[in-house]
Structures are given as structure tokens and as C-alpha cells.
Design an enzyme around this catalytic site. Sequence first.
Site, mmCIF file in Angstrom:
data_model
loop_
_atom_site.group_PDB
_atom_site.id
_atom_site.type_symbol
_atom_site.label_atom_id
_atom_site.label_comp_id
_atom_site.label_asym_id
_atom_site.label_seq_id
_atom_site.Cartn_x
_atom_site.Cartn_y
_atom_site.Cartn_z
ATOM 1 N N GLY A 16 -59.739 72.752 54.038
ATOM 2 C CA GLY A 16 -58.534 71.980 53.737
ATOM 3 C C GLY A 16 -58.703 70.952 52.636
ATOM 4 N N ASP A 59 -70.012 63.712 63.242
ATOM 5 C CA ASP A 59 -68.832 63.529 64.081
ATOM 6 C C ASP A 59 -68.396 62.086 63.859
ATOM 7 O OD1 ASP A 59 -66.991 62.959 66.088
ATOM 8 O OD2 ASP A 59 -68.006 64.191 67.587
ATOM 9 N N TYR A 157 -50.850 60.774 66.605
ATOM 10 C CA TYR A 157 -51.189 61.029 65.199
ATOM 11 C C TYR A 157 -50.538 59.991 64.294
ATOM 12 C CZ TYR A 157 -51.654 63.494 60.749
ATOM 13 O OH TYR A 157 -51.951 63.822 59.449
ATOM 14 N N LYS A 161 -52.530 57.105 62.046
ATOM 15 C CA LYS A 161 -52.437 57.092 60.589
ATOM 16 C C LYS A 161 -51.801 55.795 60.078
ATOM 17 C CE LYS A 161 -54.361 61.025 59.601
ATOM 18 N NZ LYS A 161 -55.616 61.069 58.805
ATOM 19 N N THR A 194 -52.221 73.101 54.712
ATOM 20 C CA THR A 194 -53.613 73.152 55.159
ATOM 21 C C THR A 194 -53.645 73.717 56.577
ATOM 22 O OG1 THR A 194 -53.609 70.965 56.208
ATOM 23 C CG2 THR A 194 -54.087 71.044 53.835
#
Length: 268
Positions: A16, A59, A157, A161, A194
Site C-alpha cells: 500500500g 510491531d 479509526y 487518526k 489500497t
Amino acid sequence: MRLKGKRVLVTGAARGIGESIAELFAAEGAMVIVSDIQDELGQKVAAKLGECARYIHLDVSKEDDWIEASRQISAEYGGLDVLVNNAGIAGILETSGPHDPENLDIDSWHAVHQVNLDGVALGCKYGIRLMKASLSASIVNISSRSGIIGIPFATAYASSKAAVRNHTKSVALYCAEKHYPIRCNSIHPGAIYTPIWDAMLGEGEQRERAIEVIASEIPLGTMGEPKDVAYAALYLASDEAKYVTGIEMNIDGGILAGSSASPPSDDV
């Protein structure tokens, strides 16, 4: 060669947007450290880029991984000039959910924030330490259009963000006050085609129709490509942006400009 000699770490670089950033940065002269949890894909990306790249497992939600990555980078490269905090998850595929505000599953909420927000915060923490000795350093945090507007069925999400958007500004001001040679900016992609869209687009004709519907609501009339974001990251990472810190750059085909304000074509 806009990044010639720059030491760069890109998180979530196995596919992506992260993969596209790694490819473009390497082409522009950077030494790129490709990192991800998808080791096989990440190693393939690094191998494709050749001698100017290497892969490390990272990670971003685990501080121990950041400590080990920092140790390796310091030992092998003596520091870092550019960090792209790109790793992120939508949570729809990766957690059990649900993600709407009335029924959200708190474990799923935490899982999304651990990757998207904690991962960026830890990246900035250890990135600053690796960058303080650089002549000119840059942190580029990949946020999202969803960090500026609400997303009813992806609240974790959107929340994560939005926090990245604000944390970026705090980091920018902190580094400026400390007189560190480090800038920090965020990029807010919207409707970039993506793998993160896979769960929402479906397959076959359903996917094609879904893409057409999404494109019809974008002022420029098409979904973006990962390289569209990579070129924005390239500018912010380069010394051309030496007077740019704390900004948010929207890469969304005009969505946030307010497509409802666009006049009908027969009125133009």
C-alpha cells in the site's frame, strides 16, 4: 536525488502507501529501512529496492519492538533523518468490532488505538531520540481524511487518526522549542485505492461498482493512488520543506474542499 544520503524508516511498508513511499524514497537517494509485521512481504519490498534498503520486523504498538529497532538503527546507521509513521489498521478486518459509537467493542477500540495512535506516539518518541543529531530531520505522520471528519461506523479509526493529527502539532512545537533540527507534519489521505479498502469494496462487479460510486463523489472524479501520497511525503521529508512544520496536508481529490459547493457542469 531529493533525499540523497538520508536515513529513512518507514513503518507499515510491506504494501500500500508504505510500500509506495519506500519505493519513491529509495529512487530519490535515501537509505530506506522497510518495517512491518508482515515479514515475508516486507522482505520482498526491501529485496526489490536493492542495496539501498533493508527490512526489520516492527510491531509499532509494542514499545519493546521500538527499543530494538532503535538499537539496530543506531548501531548500523548512527541515527535517523526521516521517519514516516505509516502503519495503521481500519479495524474492520483486524478486530471483532462493532465500531459504531452505540455498540462499540472496547477491546476492538483499544486494538485500533494501539496501532494507529500508540504506534505514532512511540514512533515520535524514539524517532526524536534518533534524529536529534541530524542536520535536518523530518517526521511524517500518516493520518487520514477520517481524522478531520466523523465516520459513524468506524469511530475507533476516526478517533485514532484525529489524535494523530493533533499529536503531530504537539511534536512539531516541542521539537521547535527544544531547538531540535526536527520538523513534524501530517498527511491526510482520502479515498486512496489500497488494500485497507478490501473489506468495504467487495469482489468482482460489486467492487467495480463500489469504486465507481466512490469516484463519483470525489471532485476530481477518481480514487487516488498510493504514489499520490508518496509524493506528498517526499516533499515533507526533503529539505525543500525546511520551513514547514505542524501542518496537515490533505491528499483527497478535493473532498475536504466541499464538493457540494461545486457548480453543475452546465452552469460553468
